[in-house]
Design a protein around this motif. Structure first.
Motif, PDB file in Angstrom:
ATOM      1  N   LEU A   1      24.515 -62.260 102.326  1.00 14.29           N
ATOM      2  CA  LEU A   1      24.913 -60.880 102.615  1.00 14.29           C
ATOM      3  C   LEU A   1      24.007 -60.297 103.692  1.00 14.29           C
ATOM      4  N   GLU A   2      24.620 -59.740 104.728  1.00 15.43           N
ATOM      5  CA  GLU A   2      23.884 -59.035 105.772  1.00 15.43           C
ATOM      6  C   GLU A   2      23.863 -57.551 105.402  1.00 15.43           C
ATOM      7  N   VAL A   3      22.680 -57.032 105.125  1.00 11.83           N
ATOM      8  CA  VAL A   3      22.528 -55.652 104.693  1.00 11.83           C
ATOM      9  C   VAL A   3      21.761 -54.880 105.762  1.00 11.83           C
ATOM     10  N   THR A   4      22.300 -53.770 106.204  1.00  7.90           N
ATOM     11  CA  THR A   4      21.649 -52.985 107.241  1.00  7.90           C
ATOM     12  C   THR A   4      20.252 -52.565 106.807  1.00  7.90           C
ATOM     13  N   GLY A   5      19.280 -52.833 107.674  1.00  2.00           N
ATOM     14  CA  GLY A   5      17.902 -52.444 107.390  1.00  2.00           C
ATOM     15  C   GLY A   5      17.137 -53.406 106.514  1.00  2.00           C
ATOM     16  N   GLU A   6      17.777 -54.517 106.124  1.00  2.00           N
ATOM     17  CA  GLU A   6      17.106 -55.513 105.286  1.00  2.00           C
ATOM     18  C   GLU A   6      17.278 -56.891 105.884  1.00  2.00           C
ATOM     19  N   ASP A   7      16.456 -57.835 105.398  1.00  4.60           N
ATOM     20  CA  ASP A   7      16.719 -59.225 105.685  1.00  4.60           C
ATOM     21  C   ASP A   7      17.940 -59.640 104.870  1.00  4.60           C
ATOM     22  N   ARG A   8      18.463 -60.817 105.139  1.00  2.70           N
ATOM     23  CA  ARG A   8      19.658 -61.260 104.435  1.00  2.70           C
ATOM     24  C   ARG A   8      19.377 -61.490 102.948  1.00  2.70           C
ATOM     25  N   ARG A   9      20.398 -61.301 102.131  1.00  4.33           N
ATOM     26  CA  ARG A   9      20.326 -61.587 100.701  1.00  4.33           C
ATOM     27  C   ARG A   9      21.079 -62.893 100.438  1.00  4.33           C
ATOM     28  N   PHE A  10      20.374 -63.859  99.836  1.00  2.00           N
ATOM     29  CA  PHE A  10      20.960 -65.169  99.569  1.00  2.00           C
ATOM     30  C   PHE A  10      21.283 -65.287  98.084  1.00  2.00           C
ATOM     31  N   HIS A  11      22.515 -65.686  97.781  1.00  2.00           N
ATOM     32  CA  HIS A  11      22.941 -65.934  96.394  1.00  2.00           C
ATOM     33  C   HIS A  11      23.351 -67.407  96.342  1.00  2.00           C
TER      34      HIS A  11
END
Length: 252
Positions: A23-33
């Motif tokens: 997941l590409e989240v604005t203002g964050e690094d990517r979230r990996f599931h």
């Protein structure tokens, strides 16, 4: 063989293929599931059989979420004529803290980002982490730092290089593409000698790898943006500038 790729698949009846939702989240690094799925059941004997059949000049392994993580020493020890590259990631929580240690002495190249370097060496600074890798016998340590560019450590020298500038759409797969650029560069050398890499060679290797990595960021997914034409264009348009911003130091 389509695209020149030969596969040696292991059929695992009790598991489906691995999955990773990013997941590409604005203002964050990517979230990996990440669900490793069948990857956790990969057998050492299957990998050894594939290596014996193919006899690669260069082998890349990404440990951390695979069934062979604790068998790396057995797999890599016979490969005296093969360049071995470990592409590190944050390991699965159930991996022993020192699971990677036996394999480091058998690795020629290590690639990771700074966070992965610290996690896998249990150190607190990049300098300490790089020293762990080099002291173990790794000949070339490559550390990617996103918008900060990349570093190469080898033969008592450090090369730091600015990044290629692109309109980033999706950073997923940039590290994998960087490693593909390393492989591409080494395969072009008549007889790659990691012991003899000087500042010129390190600079050119980093430039090729970074250009391939940057191209991956220009499209959604891991491979959509990576083409020979795009990499060549980046090198032609920005190569001189990146080369001029490359800094060589002694160390670490």
């Amino acid at each position: 063989i389509p695209y020149g790729i030969q596969t040696y698949l292991q059929d695992v009846e009790q598991e489906d293929t691995g999955r990773n939702i990013v997941l590409e989240v604005t203002g964050e690094d990517r979230r990996f599931h990440l669900d490793p799925g069948a990857n956790r059941w990969l057998r050492a004997d299957h990998v050894i059989g594939a290596i014996d059949a193919w006899r690669p000049d260069l082998l890349t392994v990404r440990p951390g979420y695979s069934g062979i993580d604790l068998d790396l020493e057995e797999i890599l020890a016979p490969l005296t004529d093969t360049i071995v590259m470990l592409d590190l990631m944050k390991p699965h929580p159930d991996r022993p803290a020192d699971y990677l240690t036996p394999a480091l002495r058998l690795a020629d190249i290590v690639h990771c980002n700074e966070r992965e370097a610290l996690i896998n060496t249990r150190t607190t600074t990049l300098e300490e982490a790089v020293k762990v890798f080099l002291d173990a016998g790794v000949k070339l340590v490559l550390v990617t730092s996103g918008e900060q560019g990349a570093h190469a450590f080898s033969n008592g020298r450090q090369v730091t290089q600015a990044r290629f500038r692109v309109d980033t759409v999706d950073a997923t797969g940039c590290g994998d593409a960087f490693c593909a650029g390393v492989v591409d560069y080494l395969q072009e050398q008549p007889a790659p000698n990691l012991d003899g890499l000087g500042s010129v060679e390190l600079t050119e290797l980093l430039m090729r790898a970074q250009a391939v990595g940057a191209s991956a960021a220009t499209a959604i997914g891991c491979v959509g943006g990576v083409t020979d034409a795009k990499v060549a264009a980046l090198l032609a348009e920005q190569g001189s500038s990146v080369r001029e911003q490359t800094i060589e130091r002694e160390g670490p």
